[in-house]
Design an enzyme around this catalytic site. Sequence first.
Site, short mmCIF file in Angstrom:
data_model
loop_
_atom_site.label_atom_id
_atom_site.label_comp_id
_atom_site.label_asym_id
_atom_site.label_seq_id
_atom_site.Cartn_x
_atom_site.Cartn_y
_atom_site.Cartn_z
N SER A 248 0.86 -1.19 0.00
CA SER A 248 0.00 0.00 0.00
C SER A 248 0.89 1.23 0.00
O SER A 248 1.96 1.24 0.61
CB SER A 248 -0.90 0.02 1.24
OG SER A 248 -1.63 1.23 1.31
N PHE B 160 -9.25 8.33 9.44
CA PHE B 160 -9.22 8.79 8.05
C PHE B 160 -10.37 8.15 7.31
O PHE B 160 -11.16 7.40 7.89
CB PHE B 160 -7.87 8.47 7.40
CG PHE B 160 -7.55 6.98 7.33
CD1 PHE B 160 -7.78 6.25 6.18
CD2 PHE B 160 -7.00 6.33 8.44
CE1 PHE B 160 -7.47 4.90 6.11
CE2 PHE B 160 -6.70 4.97 8.38
CZ PHE B 160 -6.94 4.26 7.22
N HIS C 144 -1.63 6.48 5.94
CA HIS C 144 -2.52 6.25 7.08
C HIS C 144 -2.64 4.75 7.37
O HIS C 144 -2.58 4.32 8.53
CB HIS C 144 -3.91 6.83 6.79
CG HIS C 144 -3.94 8.32 6.69
ND1 HIS C 144 -3.69 9.15 7.75
CD2 HIS C 144 -4.22 9.13 5.63
CE1 HIS C 144 -3.80 10.42 7.36
NE2 HIS C 144 -4.11 10.42 6.08
N ASP D 20 -7.86 -4.62 1.29
CA ASP D 20 -8.80 -3.81 0.52
C ASP D 20 -9.98 -3.61 1.44
O ASP D 20 -10.51 -4.57 2.01
CB ASP D 20 -9.22 -4.49 -0.79
CG ASP D 20 -9.89 -3.49 -1.72
OD1 ASP D 20 -9.25 -2.47 -2.04
OD2 ASP D 20 -11.04 -3.72 -2.14
#
Length: 205
Positions: free
Chosen positions: A9, A157, A13, A69
Amino acid sequence: MTTPLLLSSHNAHKLAEFRRIVGEALPGATVDAYDGPEPVENGVTFEANALIKARAAVEHDGRPAFADDSGIAVDVLGGAPGIFSARWGGSQASDVFNRRLLLEQLADVPDEHRRATFVCAIALVVPDAQGGPAREHTVVGRWPGVLLREERGTGGFGYDPVFQPQGERRSAAELTAKEKNGLSHRARAFRALVPILREEFGAGA
């Protein structure tokens, strides 16, 4: 684990959150950031997209890698935004725009029909030392709650400020990082992954 896990990723965050979760679940384990190209996420499920990302990291780096995901599934929208959560605003997509758009779309929906669930699928891909097929594992964590009518809190977030977890009076963005790490969909998915990690890398993983 002697070899750090590679998180596929580029989301800072997520990296910070997973480092906290992994550190609490597997003391001594570490997570490295992925520095390769972003793969095309053309899967139609959370699990499929997580696998696409984890496979890309292994192909690029060669080490065991995991990827998640995740997104928010709203009951009255038939599970949307779902896998499109990060892209819900189309060309204007951003955390702020996506949240505001979702709240606008649900403005007339009564409180009793604002149920939503954060979903996280984690895929772990472990290359075979002898050159055989990689071993692949997927797990899923779910965090049920409801959508608020306005944003609350400054932590977290994504959709955290508009999501109130089941059993909570606060939004996910009003929880401390430690509280969220114990409750979130990512934490629940990673806890399901821990036995697999221990099987793959030994009891001390």
